[in-house]
Design a protein around this motif. Sequence first.
Motif, PDB file in Angstrom:
ATOM      1  N   ASP A 109       0.834  -1.206   0.000  1.00  0.00           N
ATOM      2  CA  ASP A 109       0.000   0.000   0.000  1.00  0.00           C
ATOM      3  C   ASP A 109       0.871   1.259   0.000  1.00  0.00           C
ATOM      4  O   ASP A 109       0.599   2.212  -0.733  1.00  0.00           O
ATOM      5  CB  ASP A 109      -0.947   0.010   1.207  1.00  0.00           C
ATOM      6  CG  ASP A 109      -2.036  -1.036   1.100  1.00  0.00           C
ATOM      7  OD1 ASP A 109      -2.325  -1.491  -0.026  1.00  0.00           O
ATOM      8  OD2 ASP A 109      -2.589  -1.417   2.152  1.00  0.00           O
ATOM      9  N   GLU A 110       1.909   1.250   0.817  1.00  0.00           N
ATOM     10  CA  GLU A 110       2.823   2.400   0.869  1.00  0.00           C
ATOM     11  C   GLU A 110       3.549   2.559  -0.468  1.00  0.00           C
ATOM     12  O   GLU A 110       3.691   3.673  -0.977  1.00  0.00           O
ATOM     13  CB  GLU A 110       3.834   2.235   2.008  1.00  0.00           C
ATOM     14  CG  GLU A 110       4.819   3.379   2.131  1.00  0.00           C
ATOM     15  CD  GLU A 110       4.204   4.713   2.529  1.00  0.00           C
ATOM     16  OE1 GLU A 110       4.842   5.743   2.287  1.00  0.00           O
ATOM     17  OE2 GLU A 110       3.072   4.732   3.075  1.00  0.00           O
ATOM     18  N   ALA A 111       4.001   1.453  -1.032  1.00  0.00           N
ATOM     19  CA  ALA A 111       4.706   1.508  -2.321  1.00  0.00           C
ATOM     20  C   ALA A 111       3.794   2.088  -3.403  1.00  0.00           C
ATOM     21  O   ALA A 111       4.210   2.965  -4.176  1.00  0.00           O
ATOM     22  CB  ALA A 111       5.199   0.120  -2.710  1.00  0.00           C
ATOM     23  N   LEU A 112       2.547   1.624  -3.446  1.00  0.00           N
ATOM     24  CA  LEU A 112       1.604   2.143  -4.437  1.00  0.00           C
ATOM     25  C   LEU A 112       1.305   3.618  -4.211  1.00  0.00           C
ATOM     26  O   LEU A 112       1.210   4.395  -5.171  1.00  0.00           O
ATOM     27  CB  LEU A 112       0.309   1.327  -4.414  1.00  0.00           C
ATOM     28  CG  LEU A 112       0.415  -0.071  -5.014  1.00  0.00           C
ATOM     29  CD1 LEU A 112      -0.834  -0.884  -4.696  1.00  0.00           C
ATOM     30  CD2 LEU A 112       0.653  -0.003  -6.520  1.00  0.00           C
ATOM     31  N   SER A 113       1.191   4.008  -2.967  1.00  0.00           N
ATOM     32  CA  SER A 113       0.940   5.411  -2.649  1.00  0.00           C
ATOM     33  C   SER A 113       2.093   6.293  -3.127  1.00  0.00           C
ATOM     34  O   SER A 113       1.878   7.364  -3.706  1.00  0.00           O
ATOM     35  CB  SER A 113       0.738   5.565  -1.135  1.00  0.00           C
ATOM     36  OG  SER A 113       0.623   6.928  -0.800  1.00  0.00           O
ATOM     37  N   ARG A 114       3.308   5.836  -2.912  1.00  0.00           N
ATOM     38  CA  ARG A 114       4.494   6.609  -3.335  1.00  0.00           C
ATOM     39  C   ARG A 114       4.579   6.683  -4.864  1.00  0.00           C
ATOM     40  O   ARG A 114       4.920   7.731  -5.412  1.00  0.00           O
ATOM     41  CB  ARG A 114       5.772   5.993  -2.769  1.00  0.00           C
ATOM     42  CG  ARG A 114       5.869   6.038  -1.272  1.00  0.00           C
ATOM     43  CD  ARG A 114       5.928   7.442  -0.760  1.00  0.00           C
ATOM     44  NE  ARG A 114       5.981   7.441   0.693  1.00  0.00           N
ATOM     45  CZ  ARG A 114       6.240   8.500   1.409  1.00  0.00           C
ATOM     46  NH1 ARG A 114       6.455   9.664   0.827  1.00  0.00           N
ATOM     47  NH2 ARG A 114       6.268   8.419   2.720  1.00  0.00           N
TER      48      ARG A 114
END
Length: 188
Positions: free
Chosen positions: A44-49
Amino acid sequence: QASLNAQEAELRKQLAAAFLRENEDRVQTTVAQARRALEENNFDEALSRVETARVLEPGYSGLAQLYADIFYRQALALEKEGDLSGAAISLQRCLAHDADHAQATGRLASVSARSSQLAARSEVIRERFDAALEAYAGGDLVQAKKGFAQVLELEPNDKEAAALLRSTQQALMLRAGSRNSPRGSTLP
């Protein structure tokens, strides 16, 4: 006056160049953060970034591949957890960003076959389930809802189709709610 105009034009040019350099630095930092999050399996964090980087620089080289890598690794994790439908959705999203991703193509076929085998789906049910899953992965929630409902009409005990139907209905409610919000945002 001409000298002032020339100085002002040069200052604007310098400011624009500084902004571009700063934006490039921001994008590179954000992409590096996305890669770190991916290494930590924080999808989720990777996609957000990555989404932040896409907003900052829509044409930034390598973002499509990074999206594909994130979805592929997410699929592997979901498959390991036994969430075959979630893995299939992530693999389809991977392929949406990199249609030539050979590993994702092969794994999608394998995951879909295992999912159908576990649910003991007939060919007709499997085709409807796969079409609904593809619609879900592509964001066509209305079609996905119809497809999962059809599967359940044919096989009421299909737990995976029931779970995905509930998920689709929730996503539709969220989407409808966000369209009615003051900001008018929609789900990605």
